[in-house]
Design a protein around this motif. Structure first.
Motif, PDB file in Angstrom:
ATOM      1  N   ASN A  75      16.587  -1.899  -0.914  1.00 41.69           N
ATOM      2  CA  ASN A  75      15.273  -2.221  -0.345  1.00 41.69           C
ATOM      3  C   ASN A  75      14.325  -1.024  -0.345  1.00 41.69           C
ATOM      4  O   ASN A  75      13.499  -0.896   0.530  1.00 41.69           O
ATOM      5  CB  ASN A  75      15.408  -2.753   1.092  1.00 41.69           C
ATOM      6  CG  ASN A  75      16.228  -4.002   1.164  1.00 41.69           C
ATOM      7  OD1 ASN A  75      16.199  -4.814   0.243  1.00 41.69           O
ATOM      8  ND2 ASN A  75      16.987  -4.159   2.218  1.00 41.69           N
ATOM      9  N   GLY A  76      14.475  -0.128  -1.297  1.00 41.56           N
ATOM     10  CA  GLY A  76      13.579   1.028  -1.378  1.00 41.56           C
ATOM     11  C   GLY A  76      13.841   2.082  -0.320  1.00 41.56           C
ATOM     12  O   GLY A  76      12.974   2.857   0.011  1.00 41.56           O
TER      13      GLY A  76
ATOM     14  N   THR B 275      12.264  -0.468   6.838  1.00 43.51           N
ATOM     15  CA  THR B 275      12.845  -0.581   5.500  1.00 43.51           C
ATOM     16  C   THR B 275      11.757  -0.456   4.434  1.00 43.51           C
ATOM     17  O   THR B 275      10.576  -0.332   4.744  1.00 43.51           O
ATOM     18  CB  THR B 275      13.579  -1.930   5.330  1.00 43.51           C
ATOM     19  OG1 THR B 275      12.663  -2.982   5.593  1.00 43.51           O
ATOM     20  CG2 THR B 275      14.765  -2.027   6.257  1.00 43.51           C
ATOM     21  N   GLY B 276      12.187  -0.524   3.179  1.00 43.29           N
ATOM     22  CA  GLY B 276      11.332  -0.254   2.027  1.00 43.29           C
ATOM     23  C   GLY B 276       9.979  -0.930   2.005  1.00 43.29           C
ATOM     24  O   GLY B 276       8.957  -0.277   1.816  1.00 43.29           O
ATOM     25  N   ASP B 277       9.926  -2.244   2.185  1.00 42.12           N
ATOM     26  CA  ASP B 277       8.641  -2.952   2.105  1.00 42.12           C
ATOM     27  C   ASP B 277       7.687  -2.489   3.197  1.00 42.12           C
ATOM     28  O   ASP B 277       6.499  -2.292   2.954  1.00 42.12           O
ATOM     29  CB  ASP B 277       8.851  -4.464   2.201  1.00 42.12           C
ATOM     30  CG  ASP B 277       9.529  -5.024   0.968  1.00 42.12           C
ATOM     31  OD1 ASP B 277       9.459  -4.377  -0.095  1.00 42.12           O
ATOM     32  OD2 ASP B 277      10.143  -6.102   1.066  1.00 42.12           O
ATOM     33  N   ARG B 278       8.193  -2.325   4.390  1.00 43.61           N
ATOM     34  CA  ARG B 278       7.356  -1.857   5.504  1.00 43.61           C
ATOM     35  C   ARG B 278       6.895  -0.424   5.255  1.00 43.61           C
ATOM     36  O   ARG B 278       5.756  -0.074   5.545  1.00 43.61           O
ATOM     37  CB  ARG B 278       8.133  -1.972   6.822  1.00 43.61           C
ATOM     38  CG  ARG B 278       7.355  -1.546   8.025  1.00 43.61           C
ATOM     39  CD  ARG B 278       6.224  -2.535   8.362  1.00 43.61           C
ATOM     40  NE  ARG B 278       5.478  -2.028   9.477  1.00 43.61           N
ATOM     41  CZ  ARG B 278       4.206  -1.658   9.423  1.00 43.61           C
ATOM     42  NH1 ARG B 278       3.518  -1.806   8.320  1.00 43.61           N
ATOM     43  NH2 ARG B 278       3.600  -1.173  10.486  1.00 43.61           N
TER      44      ARG B 278
ATOM     45  N   ASN C 270       6.418   0.934   2.307  1.00 40.13           N
ATOM     46  CA  ASN C 270       5.378   0.860   1.278  1.00 40.13           C
ATOM     47  C   ASN C 270       4.031   0.501   1.887  1.00 40.13           C
ATOM     48  O   ASN C 270       2.993   1.017   1.468  1.00 40.13           O
ATOM     49  CB  ASN C 270       5.759  -0.151   0.198  1.00 40.13           C
ATOM     50  CG  ASN C 270       6.880   0.350  -0.678  1.00 40.13           C
ATOM     51  OD1 ASN C 270       7.159   1.533  -0.738  1.00 40.13           O
ATOM     52  ND2 ASN C 270       7.541  -0.571  -1.358  1.00 40.13           N
ATOM     53  N   ASP C 271       4.043  -0.385   2.879  1.00 32.95           N
ATOM     54  CA  ASP C 271       2.800  -0.752   3.559  1.00 32.95           C
ATOM     55  C   ASP C 271       2.227   0.431   4.340  1.00 32.95           C
ATOM     56  O   ASP C 271       1.031   0.698   4.289  1.00 32.95           O
ATOM     57  CB  ASP C 271       3.021  -1.923   4.522  1.00 32.95           C
ATOM     58  CG  ASP C 271       3.309  -3.233   3.799  1.00 32.95           C
ATOM     59  OD1 ASP C 271       3.036  -3.319   2.573  1.00 32.95           O
ATOM     60  OD2 ASP C 271       3.816  -4.162   4.449  1.00 32.95           O
ATOM     61  N   ILE C 272       3.099   1.129   5.061  1.00 36.36           N
ATOM     62  CA  ILE C 272       2.645   2.265   5.872  1.00 36.36           C
ATOM     63  C   ILE C 272       2.071   3.366   4.989  1.00 36.36           C
ATOM     64  O   ILE C 272       1.003   3.900   5.256  1.00 36.36           O
ATOM     65  CB  ILE C 272       3.805   2.820   6.730  1.00 36.36           C
ATOM     66  CG1 ILE C 272       4.147   1.824   7.838  1.00 36.36           C
ATOM     67  CG2 ILE C 272       3.455   4.189   7.321  1.00 36.36           C
ATOM     68  CD1 ILE C 272       5.411   2.142   8.588  1.00 36.36           C
ATOM     69  N   PHE C 273       2.789   3.696   3.917  1.00 35.30           N
ATOM     70  CA  PHE C 273       2.345   4.768   3.032  1.00 35.30           C
ATOM     71  C   PHE C 273       1.319   4.282   2.003  1.00 35.30           C
ATOM     72  O   PHE C 273       0.740   5.076   1.287  1.00 35.30           O
ATOM     73  CB  PHE C 273       3.546   5.399   2.317  1.00 35.30           C
ATOM     74  CG  PHE C 273       4.422   6.205   3.218  1.00 35.30           C
ATOM     75  CD1 PHE C 273       4.067   7.489   3.589  1.00 35.30           C
ATOM     76  CD2 PHE C 273       5.597   5.685   3.711  1.00 35.30           C
ATOM     77  CE1 PHE C 273       4.862   8.243   4.426  1.00 35.30           C
ATOM     78  CE2 PHE C 273       6.423   6.427   4.552  1.00 35.30           C
ATOM     79  CZ  PHE C 273       6.039   7.706   4.912  1.00 35.30           C
ATOM     80  N   ASN C 274       1.136   2.972   1.922  1.00 34.61           N
ATOM     81  CA  ASN C 274       0.166   2.368   1.013  1.00 34.61           C
ATOM     82  C   ASN C 274       0.384   2.839  -0.421  1.00 34.61           C
ATOM     83  O   ASN C 274      -0.545   3.232  -1.116  1.00 34.61           O
ATOM     84  CB  ASN C 274      -1.259   2.680   1.482  1.00 34.61           C
ATOM     85  CG  ASN C 274      -2.274   1.760   0.832  1.00 34.61           C
ATOM     86  OD1 ASN C 274      -1.924   0.677   0.379  1.00 34.61           O
ATOM     87  ND2 ASN C 274      -3.510   2.195   0.782  1.00 34.61           N
ATOM     88  N   ILE C 275       1.656   2.781  -0.878  1.00 35.14           N
ATOM     89  CA  ILE C 275       1.972   3.306  -2.207  1.00 35.14           C
ATOM     90  C   ILE C 275       2.171   2.222  -3.254  1.00 35.14           C
ATOM     91  O   ILE C 275       2.350   2.538  -4.415  1.00 35.14           O
ATOM     92  CB  ILE C 275       3.224   4.211  -2.175  1.00 35.14           C
ATOM     93  CG1 ILE C 275       4.433   3.461  -1.658  1.00 35.14           C
ATOM     94  CG2 ILE C 275       2.960   5.473  -1.406  1.00 35.14           C
ATOM     95  CD1 ILE C 275       5.722   4.212  -1.788  1.00 35.14           C
ATOM     96  N   SER C 276       2.112   0.965  -2.865  1.00 34.93           N
ATOM     97  CA  SER C 276       2.339  -0.093  -3.856  1.00 34.93           C
ATOM     98  C   SER C 276       1.288  -0.045  -4.963  1.00 34.93           C
ATOM     99  O   SER C 276       1.593  -0.299  -6.124  1.00 34.93           O
ATOM    100  CB  SER C 276       2.366  -1.462  -3.189  1.00 34.93           C
ATOM    101  OG  SER C 276       1.206  -1.663  -2.431  1.00 34.93           O
TER     102      SER C 276
ATOM    103  N   GLY D  96       2.055   2.704  -7.708  1.00 37.44           N
ATOM    104  CA  GLY D  96       3.046   2.346  -8.714  1.00 37.44           C
ATOM    105  C   GLY D  96       4.258   3.253  -8.754  1.00 37.44           C
ATOM    106  O   GLY D  96       4.968   3.292  -9.749  1.00 37.44           O
ATOM    107  N   LEU D  97       4.490   4.008  -7.702  1.00 39.17           N
ATOM    108  CA  LEU D  97       5.660   4.883  -7.619  1.00 39.17           C
ATOM    109  C   LEU D  97       6.502   4.496  -6.416  1.00 39.17           C
ATOM    110  O   LEU D  97       6.000   3.923  -5.456  1.00 39.17           O
ATOM    111  CB  LEU D  97       5.234   6.345  -7.465  1.00 39.17           C
ATOM    112  CG  LEU D  97       4.533   6.994  -8.641  1.00 39.17           C
ATOM    113  CD1 LEU D  97       4.043   8.383  -8.260  1.00 39.17           C
ATOM    114  CD2 LEU D  97       5.454   7.082  -9.842  1.00 39.17           C
ATOM    115  N   ASP D  98       7.775   4.829  -6.494  1.00 37.49           N
ATOM    116  CA  ASP D  98       8.637   4.647  -5.334  1.00 37.49           C
ATOM    117  C   ASP D  98       8.398   5.783  -4.358  1.00 37.49           C
ATOM    118  O   ASP D  98       8.011   6.888  -4.757  1.00 37.49           O
ATOM    119  CB  ASP D  98      10.116   4.662  -5.749  1.00 37.49           C
ATOM    120  CG  ASP D  98      10.493   3.445  -6.571  1.00 37.49           C
ATOM    121  OD1 ASP D  98       9.875   2.379  -6.368  1.00 37.49           O
ATOM    122  OD2 ASP D  98      11.406   3.561  -7.404  1.00 37.49           O
ATOM    123  N   LEU D  99       8.698   5.528  -3.108  1.00 34.95           N
ATOM    124  CA  LEU D  99       8.522   6.558  -2.092  1.00 34.95           C
ATOM    125  C   LEU D  99       9.361   7.797  -2.400  1.00 34.95           C
ATOM    126  O   LEU D  99       8.889   8.919  -2.248  1.00 34.95           O
ATOM    127  CB  LEU D  99       8.874   6.004  -0.701  1.00 34.95           C
ATOM    128  CG  LEU D  99       8.664   6.946   0.470  1.00 34.95           C
ATOM    129  CD1 LEU D  99       7.239   7.479   0.513  1.00 34.95           C
ATOM    130  CD2 LEU D  99       9.007   6.252   1.770  1.00 34.95           C
TER     131      LEU D  99
END
Length: 138
Positions: free
Chosen positions: A85-86, A113-116, A118-124, A127-130
């Motif tokens: 999950n990232g 977890t990963g999806d949350r 990604n939302d917090i860091f606004n990285i979706s 196009g990179l993984d955290l």
């Protein structure tokens, strides 16, 4: 024509690319991190080790490798790259509490977890993984 560069020149080139990419992330996405690699329990501050048990820490290190202490804007995270999950992180929250006439700081954690993340860091949209971005800032 071939141009041969030394290892030092190559390292300088890679470092300048990283610096340019960090500047791009800051300018375009208002994105900036402070990252510290945590490889042993002693690498953590006393404040943080009060919130994270040695047993939990050892289980994470043994299963997934090093942890990363991340400061992003006004938030602090202890990130574990679990590849599931990232990854996941414990958000470290410090709350000031007024008790018996004294100002006390109370710490607690919240699991993300990963999806949350990604939302917090606004990285979706980047196009990179955290974990890729974390390694850039090490």
């Amino acid at each position: 024509m071939k141009i041969i560069i030394t290892e030092d020149q190559y390292n300088l080139l890679v470092e300048s690319k990283n610096d340019k990419f960090k500047k791009f992330l800051k300018d375009k996405f208002d994105f900036e991190l402070e990252v510290k690699l945590i490889e042993s329990y002693e690498d953590m501050s006393t404040k943080l080790s009060d919130l994270v048990s040695l047993r939990w820490f050892k289980s994470q290190i043994n299963a997934f490798g090093p942890l990363y202490l991340i400061k992003f804007k006004d938030r602090t995270f202890l990130f574990v790259d679990s590849e599931k999950n990232g990854g996941f992180a414990l958000e470290i929250l410090y709350l000031n509490s007024w008790m018996n006439g004294m100002d006390n700081e109370i710490g607690r954690t919240s699991s993300l977890t990963g999806d949350r993340l990604n939302d917090i860091f606004n990285i979706s949209e980047i196009g990179l993984d955290l974990i890729d971005i974390i390694k850039l800032y090490l």
